[in-house]
Design an enzyme around this catalytic site. Structure first.
Site, PDB file in Angstrom:
ATOM      1  N   GLU A   1      -9.639  -1.725   5.668  1.00 36.04           N
ATOM      2  CA  GLU A   1     -10.233  -1.407   6.964  1.00 36.04           C
ATOM      3  C   GLU A   1     -11.459  -2.286   7.221  1.00 36.04           C
ATOM      4  O   GLU A   1     -11.975  -2.929   6.294  1.00 36.04           O
ATOM      5  CB  GLU A   1     -10.632   0.078   6.973  1.00 36.04           C
ATOM      6  CG  GLU A   1      -9.469   1.049   6.732  1.00 36.04           C
ATOM      7  CD  GLU A   1      -8.568   1.241   7.960  1.00 36.04           C
ATOM      8  OE1 GLU A   1      -8.471   0.330   8.798  1.00 36.04           O
ATOM      9  OE2 GLU A   1      -7.936   2.308   8.065  1.00 36.04           O
TER      10      GLU A   1
ATOM     11  N   ASP B   1       0.819  -1.212   0.000  1.00 35.22           N
ATOM     12  CA  ASP B   1       0.000   0.000   0.000  1.00 35.22           C
ATOM     13  C   ASP B   1       0.853   1.261   0.000  1.00 35.22           C
ATOM     14  O   ASP B   1       2.076   1.204   0.188  1.00 35.22           O
ATOM     15  CB  ASP B   1      -0.961   0.006   1.201  1.00 35.22           C
ATOM     16  CG  ASP B   1      -0.283  -0.388   2.515  1.00 35.22           C
ATOM     17  OD1 ASP B   1       0.963  -0.401   2.566  1.00 35.22           O
ATOM     18  OD2 ASP B   1      -0.992  -0.676   3.493  1.00 35.22           O
TER      19      ASP B   1
ATOM     20  N   HIS C   1      -7.153  -4.445  10.630  1.00 35.53           N
ATOM     21  CA  HIS C   1      -6.932  -4.270   9.188  1.00 35.53           C
ATOM     22  C   HIS C   1      -5.646  -4.957   8.740  1.00 35.53           C
ATOM     23  O   HIS C   1      -4.719  -5.159   9.529  1.00 35.53           O
ATOM     24  CB  HIS C   1      -6.969  -2.785   8.789  1.00 35.53           C
ATOM     25  CG  HIS C   1      -5.746  -1.980   9.128  1.00 35.53           C
ATOM     26  ND1 HIS C   1      -5.755  -0.605   9.190  1.00 35.53           N
ATOM     27  CD2 HIS C   1      -4.457  -2.334   9.421  1.00 35.53           C
ATOM     28  CE1 HIS C   1      -4.550  -0.163   9.480  1.00 35.53           C
ATOM     29  NE2 HIS C   1      -3.756  -1.184   9.635  1.00 35.53           N
TER      30      HIS C   1
ATOM     31  N   ASN D   1      -7.286  -2.326  14.707  1.00 39.05           N
ATOM     32  CA  ASN D   1      -8.686  -2.601  14.358  1.00 39.05           C
ATOM     33  C   ASN D   1      -8.831  -3.851  13.477  1.00 39.05           C
ATOM     34  O   ASN D   1      -9.896  -4.114  12.933  1.00 39.05           O
ATOM     35  CB  ASN D   1      -9.317  -1.380  13.667  1.00 39.05           C
ATOM     36  CG  ASN D   1      -8.671  -1.062  12.318  1.00 39.05           C
ATOM     37  OD1 ASN D   1      -7.785  -1.778  11.857  1.00 39.05           O
ATOM     38  ND2 ASN D   1      -9.115   0.006  11.681  1.00 39.05           N
TER      39      ASN D   1
HETATM   40  P1  PGA Z   1       2.550  -1.092  12.555  1.00 43.84           P
HETATM   41  O1  PGA Z   1       1.309  -1.032  11.558  1.00 43.84           O
HETATM   42  O2  PGA Z   1       3.438  -2.178  12.040  1.00 43.84           O
HETATM   43  O3  PGA Z   1       3.216   0.253  12.432  1.00 43.84           O
HETATM   44  O4  PGA Z   1       2.009  -1.364  13.902  1.00 43.84           O
HETATM   45  C1  PGA Z   1       0.722  -2.210  11.142  1.00 43.84           C
HETATM   46  C2  PGA Z   1      -0.528  -1.930  10.342  1.00 43.84           C
HETATM   47  O5  PGA Z   1      -1.198  -0.914  10.590  1.00 43.84           O
HETATM   48  O6  PGA Z   1      -0.879  -2.758   9.486  1.00 43.84           O
END
Ligand code: PGA
Length: 236
Positions: free
Chosen positions: A135, A62, A130, A128
């Site tokens: 999302e 992404d 995702h 959450n």
């Molecule tokens: P993070 O993010 O590795 O910075 O915790 C993971 C994500 O949001 O998929």
């Protein structure tokens, strides 16, 4: 799901790097890569290793929408800093956050995904649930999409920006269907703040409300967890 629980995030990251090594050894060279703090240590271990990625293809999950690749919070910048400038790949692909023609960008990225099926996909997870920027509520059938970030993701990611208002509100994201196409998926998660999400994806129902729960349906998923993130699992 193959669930592996390690004392520390560092041990889990070493295990992830070993999986990269084993994948390369078998001649499989298309890697789906992720950004965020979760894979940082794994990339550091790969950079310090003697592994050769010069014939490998990297396809990222992404990118923020409306951000230049030179911006220090763009995912293109992150990948260069943490991996690509130290470990050259044959090709690297990431959605182009500067392309404001979403239809064009989505078509372009889907063609890349079609051309290069992923041998190994690594994933982090949002608090959450995702995966990539899919999302809660995202369709399990989606390929690349331009998505609106939820408040909880904007809040989580604001730690990397001067303030919350600077966090982009939209992104291009590989869809769940494309993520599920990978032959082998590793999901890494560390820390207590994600313990609820991990419990839901392992012990809860498969539902679009918890995007990563879809992994229960994949035949070859490895979860690399630290003790803190695994602390709420019933079997723990
Ligand atoms: P993070 O993010 O590795 O910075 O915790 C993971 C994500 O949001 O998929």
């Amino acid at each position: 799901m193959d669930i592996k629980i390690f004392k520390t995030a560092e041990e889990a990251s070493k295990a992830a790097a070993e999986i990269f090594k084993d994948t390369l050894k078998t001649g499989q060279e298309v890697f789906g890569l992720a950004t965020g703090s979760t894979p940082e240590k794994t990339y550091e271990i790969l950079v310090e290793s003697d592994l050769d990625f010069s014939n490998a293809i990297a396809i990222n999950l992404d990118e923020y929408y409306g951000i230049a690749s030179t911006h220090d919070q763009s995912y293109a910048y992150f990948m260069n800093q943490h991996l690509f400038q130290h470990k050259p790949f044959k090709e690297t692909h990431i959605p182009n956050g500067e392309n404001t023609d979403a239809e064009d960008e989505v078509t372009r990225y889907d063609a890349i995904l079609e051309k290069y099926p992923r041998d190994l996909q690594i994933l982090g997870i949002g608090s959450n649930g995702h995966i990539a920027f899919n999302e809660p509520g995202s369709s399990f059938d989606a390929t690349t999409t331009k998505v609106k970030l939820t408040d909880s993701t904007i809040q989580d990611n604001s730690r990397f920006f001067d303030n919350k208002d600077e966090v982009p509100q939209e992104a291009y994201s590989m869809g769940i269907k494309s993520i599920m196409d990978a032959k082998h998926i590793i999901l890494m998660a560390f820390g207590e703040s994600k313990a609820d999400a991990i419990k839901k994806i392992i012990e809860g129902p498969v539902t679009e409300d918890v995007p990563a729960s879809v992994l229960q349906k994949h035949p070859n998923v490895t979860l690399l967890l630290d003790e803190a993130v695994a602390s709420k699992l019933s079997s723990n």
